[in-house]
Design an enzyme around this catalytic site. Structure first.
Site, PDB file in Angstrom:
ATOM      1  CE  LYS A   1      -4.949  -1.286   1.391  1.00  0.00           C
ATOM      2  NZ  LYS A   1      -5.775  -2.304   1.992  1.00  0.00           N
TER       3      LYS A   1
ATOM      4  CB  SER B   1      -0.892   0.005   1.234  1.00  0.00           C
ATOM      5  OG  SER B   1      -1.640  -1.178   1.305  1.00  0.00           O
TER       6      SER B   1
ATOM      7  CE  LYS C   1       1.151   2.023   4.651  1.00  0.00           C
ATOM      8  NZ  LYS C   1       1.507   0.847   3.842  1.00  0.00           N
TER       9      LYS C   1
HETATM   10  P1  NAD Z   1       4.754  -6.699   7.516  1.00  0.00           P
HETATM   11  O1  NAD Z   1       5.380  -5.628   8.319  1.00  0.00           O
HETATM   12  O2  NAD Z   1       4.207  -7.921   8.179  1.00  0.00           O
HETATM   13  O3  NAD Z   1       5.776  -7.199   6.359  1.00  0.00           O
HETATM   14  C1  NAD Z   1       6.632  -6.351   5.659  1.00  0.00           C
HETATM   15  C2  NAD Z   1       7.913  -7.125   5.380  1.00  0.00           C
HETATM   16  O4  NAD Z   1       8.789  -6.299   4.610  1.00  0.00           O
HETATM   17  C3  NAD Z   1       8.673  -7.508   6.650  1.00  0.00           C
HETATM   18  O5  NAD Z   1       8.918  -8.901   6.664  1.00  0.00           O
HETATM   19  C4  NAD Z   1       9.963  -6.706   6.567  1.00  0.00           C
HETATM   20  O6  NAD Z   1      11.087  -7.356   7.135  1.00  0.00           O
HETATM   21  C5  NAD Z   1      10.110  -6.554   5.063  1.00  0.00           C
HETATM   22  N1  NAD Z   1      10.997  -5.459   4.664  1.00  0.00           N
HETATM   23  C6  NAD Z   1      11.093  -4.217   5.208  1.00  0.00           C
HETATM   24  N2  NAD Z   1      12.044  -3.500   4.558  1.00  0.00           N
HETATM   25  C7  NAD Z   1      12.532  -4.309   3.585  1.00  0.00           C
HETATM   26  C8  NAD Z   1      13.523  -4.134   2.570  1.00  0.00           C
HETATM   27  N3  NAD Z   1      14.200  -2.992   2.445  1.00  0.00           N
HETATM   28  N4  NAD Z   1      13.781  -5.172   1.755  1.00  0.00           N
HETATM   29  C9  NAD Z   1      13.122  -6.358   1.889  1.00  0.00           C
HETATM   30  N5  NAD Z   1      12.177  -6.580   2.838  1.00  0.00           N
HETATM   31  C10 NAD Z   1      11.880  -5.562   3.663  1.00  0.00           C
HETATM   32  O7  NAD Z   1       3.618  -5.966   6.668  1.00  0.00           O
HETATM   33  P2  NAD Z   1       2.327  -6.638   5.975  1.00  0.00           P
HETATM   34  O8  NAD Z   1       1.204  -6.622   6.958  1.00  0.00           O
HETATM   35  O9  NAD Z   1       2.735  -7.887   5.277  1.00  0.00           O
HETATM   36  O10 NAD Z   1       2.004  -5.502   4.898  1.00  0.00           O
HETATM   37  C11 NAD Z   1       2.767  -5.345   3.702  1.00  0.00           C
HETATM   38  C12 NAD Z   1       2.069  -4.295   2.857  1.00  0.00           C
HETATM   39  O11 NAD Z   1       0.725  -4.728   2.591  1.00  0.00           O
HETATM   40  C13 NAD Z   1       1.953  -2.931   3.550  1.00  0.00           C
HETATM   41  O12 NAD Z   1       2.127  -1.913   2.609  1.00  0.00           O
HETATM   42  C14 NAD Z   1       0.526  -2.953   4.121  1.00  0.00           C
HETATM   43  O13 NAD Z   1       0.006  -1.642   4.288  1.00  0.00           O
HETATM   44  C15 NAD Z   1      -0.193  -3.752   3.049  1.00  0.00           C
HETATM   45  N6  NAD Z   1      -1.395  -4.489   3.484  1.00  0.00           N
HETATM   46  C16 NAD Z   1      -1.397  -5.218   4.631  1.00  0.00           C
HETATM   47  C17 NAD Z   1      -2.553  -5.913   5.005  1.00  0.00           C
HETATM   48  C18 NAD Z   1      -2.641  -6.753   6.274  1.00  0.00           C
HETATM   49  O14 NAD Z   1      -3.760  -7.177   6.642  1.00  0.00           O
HETATM   50  N7  NAD Z   1      -1.533  -7.037   6.936  1.00  0.00           N
HETATM   51  C19 NAD Z   1      -3.692  -5.860   4.193  1.00  0.00           C
HETATM   52  C20 NAD Z   1      -3.625  -5.141   3.003  1.00  0.00           C
HETATM   53  C21 NAD Z   1      -2.476  -4.458   2.657  1.00  0.00           C
END
Ligand code: NAD
Length: 300
Positions: free
Chosen positions: A175, A101, A244
């Site tokens: 989104k 997102s 965010k």
């Molecule tokens: P999360 O924090 O669980 O996972 C993010 C991952 O990215 C982590 O494992 C982290 O170590 C990794 N990361 C961070 N910096 C990095 C880099 N430089 N290189 C490689 N990996 C890196 O987050 P999430 O809940 O999986 O969400 C991911 C995205 O999806 C976000 O943008 C969030 O807003 C969106 N999203 C989440 C949900 C939800 O229900 N969790 C739903 C819809 C959308």
């Protein structure tokens, strides 16, 4: 490399709450996933799911037909996709899909920069949470030129229901707007639930009435019954990530000169909750915070 059976090599960057189950679905469908995350634990988990571990970003993208990003925010997406090693390692014709997102105006800017290096970059953020990622029922908001639809649809259908909402950046715009709505619903639903309970109404009864009335939303149908009444507060979507997204929507409104008073108010309220909760708090914990605040302010 695309194999005769149509399977692809996919570089998957960001193996967190969402990225891990998405990776699992791609592997189950027969694709090879080269998985990279800065977290060693996340990489090891992806290997358990059947991915090939990439020790570096370059290693993850070198052979990829498609690279998927599932990262926390635009700063990190820019750092990853703007990295020289990233663009230099990609093979000609590879497609990069940002499913995080991210911020729509930054997405458009990044797509322009990458286009100058011959790389196609599109956005496909999702809604539906961790459950949707596990089940492959995500709503996928696709921002891409129409001619790419045919190429990306079969892949994205493994993860959910892709809907093309416009050109690059449009997915990220909708989104963020969706989450501004969702967060505002959750806040006002939680306030209403506290009022009703203080009046002596059973919370389950309230939810069942809301759910067959005009007050229903994802908060009354899913978040309150599944994560708040059960007191698990484990939806898998962090409060900070929700905040965010709300700010992305408000910034977009601002950039476009559209007033968004209620949106700004919602951000103020969510920011106050965020400041007093743990950085890792699930977003459904705002309901607990609102309930506690009401309890604390009740006169003895
Ligand atoms: P999360 O924090 O669980 O996972 C993010 C991952 O990215 C982590 O494992 C982290 O170590 C990794 N990361 C961070 N910096 C990095 C880099 N430089 N290189 C490689 N990996 C890196 O987050 P999430 O809940 O999986 O969400 C991911 C995205 O999806 C976000 O943008 C969030 O807003 C969106 N999203 C989440 C949900 C939800 O229900 N969790 C739903 C819809 C959308």
């Amino acid at each position: 490399m695309r194999m005769p059976d149509g399977s692809l090599t996919i570089g998957f960057i960001g193996l967190g709450n969402m990225g891990a189950p998405m990776t699992a679905r791609l592997i189950q469908a027969g694709h090879r996933v080269h998985a990279y995350d800065v977290s060693e634990t996340a990489r090891a988990h992806a290997v358990d799911l059947g991915a090939v571990e990439a020790a570096t970003l370059s290693e993850a993208v070198t052979d990829a037909d498609v690279v998927i990003l599932m990262l926390p925010n635009s700063d990190i997406v820019d750092a990853v996709a703007g990295d020289d090693a990233f663009s230099r390692s990609l093979k000609a014709g590879a497609l990069v899909i940002d499913m995080s997102s991210s911020e729509p105006l930054r997405t458009k800017a990044l797509a322009d920069v990458l286009a100058r290096a011959g790389i196609r970059f599109i956005d496909a953020p999702v809604s539906g949470g961790v459950t949707g990622a596990v089940r492959g029922t995500l709503t996928i908001m696709l921002g891409c030129p129409p001619e790419l639809l045919e190429r990306v649809t079969p892949l994205l259908e493994l993860l959910g229901r892709p809907v093309r909402v416009g050109d690059v950046g449009a997915g990220h715009a909708i989104k963020a707007l969706n989450n501004l709505l969702s967060a505002t619903h959750l806040w006002i639903t939680s306030e209403a639930m506290v009022v009703g309970q203080k009046f002596g109404i059973d919370p389950e009864v309230m939810l069942s009435v809301f759910n067959s009335s005009s007050g229903r939303s994802g908060s009354t149908e899913n978040k309150w019954p599944n994560f708040i009444l059960t007191q698990t507060y484990a939806s898998g979507f962090g409060l900070r990530l929700m905040l965010k997204d709300m700010k992305i929507a408000a910034n977009l409104a601002d950039e476009l000169g559209v007033p968004s008073q209620l949106g700004e108010d919602a951000i103020r309220h969510w920011s106050a909750a965020s400041e007093s909760l743990e950085p890792t708090a699930d977003h459904t914990e705002v309901a607990r915070w609102i309930q506690q605040r009401a309890h604390d302010s009740t006169p003895e």
